[in-house]
Design an enzyme around this catalytic site. Sequence first.
Site: not given
Ligand code: HOZ
Length: 430
Positions: A147, A242, A270
């Site tokens: 993702y 990423d 992050k």
């Molecule tokens: N990137 C985050 C971890 N999978 C998800 C945060 C979100 O989509 O709110």
Amino acid sequence: MADSDSRISERLFERAQKTIPGGVNSPVRAFRSVGGTPFFTKSADGPFLFTADGQRLIDFVCTWGPAIHGHNNPTIRASLEQAIKNGTSFGTPSPSEVDMAERIVAGVPSVEKVRMVNSGTEATMSCIRLARGFTGRDKIVKFAGCYHGHVDSLLISAGSGALTHGSPDSAGIPASFARETVVIDYNDPDALREVFAANPEQIAAVIIEPYPANVGLILPRQGYLQEVRRLCSENGALLIFDEVMTGFRVAYGGVQEKEAVKPDLTAMGKIIGGGLPVGAFGGKADIMNQLAPIGPVYQAGTLSGNPLAMAAGLASLHLLSEHPPYAKLEAVGLRLATAMEEAATEKGIALQVPRTGSMFSFFFSEKPVTNYPAATAANGDLFAKLFHFALERGVYLPPSPFETCFISTAHDEATIDQACEVLCRGIKAL
Ligand code: HOZ
């Protein structure tokens, strides 16, 4: 938790659903895959969340990764308090952006130049555009279950909330966009070889979470990332890491430092925002110099390099470089994972707890999970039971088996003891 208390979150959720789609501002926050109503958080401190219902939770979500120093860290707060005295946004270059760029370039092995953005999604989206502009090619290779934020061309066989909520291929992506994205399985170098052979001189970039962490956590087979690097170079495609989740988390310089593999571009986010909305992307100078205003690839942002976000992020990185926590986080992570594996063995349940440093996840599966098909075949019902057992007893895991748990430096021994006891009891109660 007393009944009367839990109804505060329920009432807030009822209200929220009237004005916010699904009642949440990001789908992973809804409890759809584990069932139940999401709790609302009033405040957070150290390793704890304090809910509107009056519950104190040991937090293993850590705001989905950024809170490596725990919540409400005094150093980050002091840096923000100082910065806010000077204003909240300038829309001009400001000194702290230069400090941040220098810190990132010094810390991340492959990054020679970097640009700040406002989220991980913006970072990966910008990497893709830049890779296309630099190579003059259109196709992108991604890995099933990885993702990279909600970028059109990357919401195909995606993980995280997209997978949790049953839409790994989002509606709203034109078929013509999707055709430019080729999806293959992680940990399979032959699949990448075949894609390059079938699309000669067409692939602009291969984008990968070097440690996929949005489908649970998956770790690479020995030599896999090195082979991906080699194949990209051999075929003239850029390699994009990423490292939004892994950067400054698995090591200060991320997976690329740990595995000694240098991508061409890196997406970050992050931890570098210290809890404020931030992303960044960086890489080799000749590629980054293709960006406007000196190159033809356009990329911009009103709030990019925002002084408050820079202040929080700089404090977060300062703490990591001055007091590297990685050995301690590794020990704590190992202890937790070992205890859970032992509890599962005692109970006679097949449980894998993949882990690297302070990141871990649960797969109720007979065999170690090495790719997306294996991750989605694991038993999600057992995870949902463990999630609720833990939540009722004050331990918050991510509300989906397709996410990763995080430990912070604020999770002290007593907190870990308490969490370990609850999680092991939960596993034995399954
Ligand atoms: N990137 C985050 C971890 N999978 C998800 C945060 C979100 O989509 O709110």
